[in-house]
Scaffold this active site. Sequence first.
Site, PDB file in Angstrom:
ATOM      1  N   PHE A  29       7.121 -15.021   3.887  1.00  0.00           N
ATOM      2  CA  PHE A  29       6.570 -13.670   4.056  1.00  0.00           C
ATOM      3  C   PHE A  29       7.492 -12.657   3.030  1.00  0.00           C
ATOM      4  O   PHE A  29       7.141 -11.679   2.431  1.00  0.00           O
ATOM      5  CB  PHE A  29       7.033 -13.172   5.525  1.00  0.00           C
ATOM      6  CG  PHE A  29       6.965 -11.788   5.801  1.00  0.00           C
ATOM      7  CD1 PHE A  29       6.068 -11.115   6.176  1.00  0.00           C
ATOM      8  CD2 PHE A  29       8.320 -11.249   5.906  1.00  0.00           C
ATOM      9  CE1 PHE A  29       6.109  -9.724   6.375  1.00  0.00           C
ATOM     10  CE2 PHE A  29       8.452  -9.897   6.059  1.00  0.00           C
ATOM     11  CZ  PHE A  29       7.295  -9.165   6.309  1.00  0.00           C
TER      12      PHE A  29
ATOM     13  N   ARG B 228       0.807  14.013  -7.796  1.00  0.00           N
ATOM     14  CA  ARG B 228       2.253  13.739  -7.602  1.00  0.00           C
ATOM     15  C   ARG B 228       2.943  12.959  -8.559  1.00  0.00           C
ATOM     16  O   ARG B 228       2.019  12.337  -9.651  1.00  0.00           O
ATOM     17  CB  ARG B 228       2.057  12.706  -6.254  1.00  0.00           C
ATOM     18  CG  ARG B 228       1.138  13.068  -5.018  1.00  0.00           C
ATOM     19  CD  ARG B 228       1.338  12.213  -3.987  1.00  0.00           C
ATOM     20  NE  ARG B 228       0.698  10.910  -4.073  1.00  0.00           N
ATOM     21  CZ  ARG B 228       0.657   9.881  -3.426  1.00  0.00           C
ATOM     22  NH1 ARG B 228       1.230   9.997  -2.264  1.00  0.00           N
ATOM     23  NH2 ARG B 228       0.041   8.949  -3.662  1.00  0.00           N
TER      24      ARG B 228
ATOM     25  N   ARG C 101       3.419   1.069 -11.669  1.00  0.00           N
ATOM     26  CA  ARG C 101       2.189   0.769 -12.000  1.00  0.00           C
ATOM     27  C   ARG C 101       1.026   1.953 -11.565  1.00  0.00           C
ATOM     28  O   ARG C 101       0.070   2.176 -12.189  1.00  0.00           O
ATOM     29  CB  ARG C 101       1.820  -0.504 -11.074  1.00  0.00           C
ATOM     30  CG  ARG C 101       0.201  -1.050 -11.269  1.00  0.00           C
ATOM     31  CD  ARG C 101       0.012  -1.833 -10.127  1.00  0.00           C
ATOM     32  NE  ARG C 101      -0.304  -1.230  -8.961  1.00  0.00           N
ATOM     33  CZ  ARG C 101      -0.503  -1.765  -7.907  1.00  0.00           C
ATOM     34  NH1 ARG C 101      -0.657  -2.864  -7.780  1.00  0.00           N
ATOM     35  NH2 ARG C 101      -0.553  -1.037  -6.715  1.00  0.00           N
TER      36      ARG C 101
ATOM     37  N   TYR D  49      15.022   7.836  -2.913  1.00  0.00           N
ATOM     38  CA  TYR D  49      13.570   8.123  -2.399  1.00  0.00           C
ATOM     39  C   TYR D  49      13.191   6.674  -2.000  1.00  0.00           C
ATOM     40  O   TYR D  49      12.539   6.425  -1.242  1.00  0.00           O
ATOM     41  CB  TYR D  49      12.522   8.949  -3.350  1.00  0.00           C
ATOM     42  CG  TYR D  49      11.357   9.001  -2.673  1.00  0.00           C
ATOM     43  CD1 TYR D  49      11.039   9.657  -1.631  1.00  0.00           C
ATOM     44  CD2 TYR D  49      10.468   8.023  -3.265  1.00  0.00           C
ATOM     45  CE1 TYR D  49       9.647   9.589  -1.166  1.00  0.00           C
ATOM     46  CE2 TYR D  49       9.105   7.862  -2.752  1.00  0.00           C
ATOM     47  CZ  TYR D  49       8.768   8.833  -1.700  1.00  0.00           C
ATOM     48  OH  TYR D  49       7.457   8.576  -1.266  1.00  0.00           O
TER      49      TYR D  49
HETATM   50  C1  PS7 Z   1       7.092  -3.747   7.833  1.00  0.00           C
HETATM   51  C2  PS7 Z   1       6.150  -5.570   6.385  1.00  0.00           C
HETATM   52  C3  PS7 Z   1      11.144  -8.775   2.690  1.00  0.00           C
HETATM   53  C4  PS7 Z   1      13.603  -8.257   3.125  1.00  0.00           C
HETATM   54  C5  PS7 Z   1       3.872   0.829   5.438  1.00  0.00           C
HETATM   55  C6  PS7 Z   1       8.052  -5.055   2.412  1.00  0.00           C
HETATM   56  C7  PS7 Z   1       4.104   2.836   1.565  1.00  0.00           C
HETATM   57  C8  PS7 Z   1       5.984  -1.019  -1.295  1.00  0.00           C
HETATM   58  O1  PS7 Z   1       1.336   2.703  -2.552  1.00  0.00           O
HETATM   59  O2  PS7 Z   1       0.720  -0.676   0.914  1.00  0.00           O
HETATM   60  O3  PS7 Z   1       1.124   3.199  -0.103  1.00  0.00           O
HETATM   61  O4  PS7 Z   1      -0.601   1.734  -1.144  1.00  0.00           O
HETATM   62  O5  PS7 Z   1       1.000  -1.282  -1.492  1.00  0.00           O
HETATM   63  C9  PS7 Z   1       6.084  -3.221   5.606  1.00  0.00           C
HETATM   64  C10 PS7 Z   1      12.122  -6.810   2.016  1.00  0.00           C
HETATM   65  C11 PS7 Z   1       6.179   1.178   4.528  1.00  0.00           C
HETATM   66  C12 PS7 Z   1       8.974  -3.173   1.368  1.00  0.00           C
HETATM   67  C13 PS7 Z   1       6.336   1.469   1.176  1.00  0.00           C
HETATM   68  C14 PS7 Z   1       6.035  -1.765   5.863  1.00  0.00           C
HETATM   69  C15 PS7 Z   1      10.818  -6.050   1.553  1.00  0.00           C
HETATM   70  C16 PS7 Z   1       5.920   2.685   4.469  1.00  0.00           C
HETATM   71  C17 PS7 Z   1       7.535  -2.567   1.128  1.00  0.00           C
HETATM   72  C18 PS7 Z   1       5.449  -1.062   4.866  1.00  0.00           C
HETATM   73  C19 PS7 Z   1      10.537  -4.692   1.993  1.00  0.00           C
HETATM   74  C20 PS7 Z   1       6.435   3.154   2.903  1.00  0.00           C
HETATM   75  C21 PS7 Z   1       3.738  -1.079   0.962  1.00  0.00           C
HETATM   76  C22 PS7 Z   1       7.616  -1.256   0.763  1.00  0.00           C
HETATM   77  O6  PS7 Z   1       3.081  -0.944  -0.278  1.00  0.00           O
HETATM   78  O7  PS7 Z   1       1.983   1.100  -1.040  1.00  0.00           O
HETATM   79  C23 PS7 Z   1       6.146  -4.100   6.441  1.00  0.00           C
HETATM   80  C24 PS7 Z   1      12.219  -8.120   2.553  1.00  0.00           C
HETATM   81  C25 PS7 Z   1       5.044   0.267   4.867  1.00  0.00           C
HETATM   82  C26 PS7 Z   1       9.046  -4.405   1.982  1.00  0.00           C
HETATM   83  C27 PS7 Z   1       5.672   2.331   1.821  1.00  0.00           C
HETATM   84  C28 PS7 Z   1       5.642   0.477   0.421  1.00  0.00           C
HETATM   85  C29 PS7 Z   1       4.837  -0.531   0.939  1.00  0.00           C
HETATM   86  C30 PS7 Z   1       6.082  -0.814   0.199  1.00  0.00           C
HETATM   87  P1  PS7 Z   1       0.759   2.179  -1.155  1.00  0.00           P
HETATM   88  P2  PS7 Z   1       1.531  -0.512  -0.454  1.00  0.00           P
HETATM   89 MN    MN Z   2       3.829   8.012   1.058  1.00  0.00          MN
HETATM   90 MN    MN Z   3      -1.205  -0.416  -2.064  1.00  0.00          MN
END
Ligand code: PS7
Ligand code: MN
Ligand code: MN
Length: 345
Positions: free
Chosen positions: A263, A203, A193, A146
């Site tokens: 970043f 959930r 967290r 997941y």
């Molecule tokens: C394309 C920057 C840098 C190699 C929307 C960044 C939600 C933890 O609990 O918003 O929904 O509030 O706090 C981000 C690796 C993904 C993983 C995943 C896309 C790092 C949709 C982030 C973000 C890879 C599914 C945001 C994964 O947390 O979550 C871009 C390298 C989105 C990264 C989701 C979560 C991200 C997450 P919540 P948050």
């Molecule tokens: Mn989600």
């Molecule tokens: Mn968040």
Amino acid sequence: DEKTNKLQVSGEMKRCYDFLEMTSRSFAAVIQELNPKLRDGICLFYLVLRGLDTIEDDMTIPGAKKRHLLESFHEIIYQKGWTFKESGPDEKDAILLVEFEVVIAEFLRLPTEYQEVIADITRRMGAGMAKYTRSRVVTMDDYDEYCHYVAGLVGHGLSRLFAVSGLEDKSVGENLELANSMGLFLQKTNITRDINEDVLDGRCFWPKAVWSKYAENEEEIISKRNRDNGLCALNEMCVNALSYIPHVMDYLSQIKEPSVFRFCAIPQVMAIATIVLCFNNANVLDDNVKIRKGEALKLISQATTMDNVKRVFYWYLVALEKKNHPGSHMYEEVRKITDKAKKDI
Ligand code: PS7
Ligand code: MN
Ligand code: MN
Ligand code: MN
Ligand code: MN
Ligand code: MN
């Protein structure tokens, strides 16, 4: 003519940056400071996945319809004018889908190689999310799977974009196991967290394989009457997340361009601070713990070079050692992790 066209172009991209600021609690600043070769592409990658996640999280959409949207979202992003006005009222990110045609218009202006990476990751993430609308996170393999769908794939996509932009070596976009771990460390920290908030929302992303050793059902994980057991489960979740630290260090070591490094590194230093704060901390079970604003600002300013990031990780590993008491649950496992990581750093 060309002048009005240019004005229009920047106007729609500007609206996308408004969406970014409205929807991302943590990524808006670092994305805006990216090298111009990547800034718009990664902003749009974020907004596409935020749109997909808004659909996944919306419990008012019936199952079959939700699965169809998730599985076709990678095609939707090519459909000029598509919007979605049916999100539940409690979806704080719903405005993004209401005006999604703006995101699509800008997505279609990206270089084809960027579009292909974003669409490929959207297709695979959407399929994974659809699968998990039917099944729960039961085994440890489910948990890894997941998290791969919702975060590891983001690591894959970002690494491929870094390589395609020419700012990083081709190898960054090929060695995707480390990229997966970058996403898993963030996602597993978030899931660990957010246990209280998620259980209250009905959930639970903690795998049943962990919590069933300590609780009869999801609600009992956070129940005050079951506190000692809840803390054992919490510490197991922390140890699982902490296991990605060696991969995180290896991934960051290969990044050269300064804005890409920041970043990548800023969310990772926030994650280690958060998971160390969560370890053996009963407040996690009672409400949402967060690192302090001042601590977060200091971390952002420190995540500039590999040497500085190593110092930050070292400092938090020492803090973790101090919270880890002999005889407590997971003592040996945590020691193994802190000893190894401190040696590697
Ligand atoms: C394309 C920057 C840098 C190699 C929307 C960044 C939600 C933890 O609990 O918003 O929904 O509030 O706090 C981000 C690796 C993904 C993983 C995943 C896309 C790092 C949709 C982030 C973000 C890879 C599914 C945001 C994964 O947390 O979550 C871009 C390298 C989105 C990264 C989701 C979560 C991200 C997450 P919540 P948050
Ligand atoms: Mn989600
Ligand atoms: Mn968040
Ligand atoms: Mn979400
Ligand atoms: Mn969460
Ligand atoms: Mn959330």
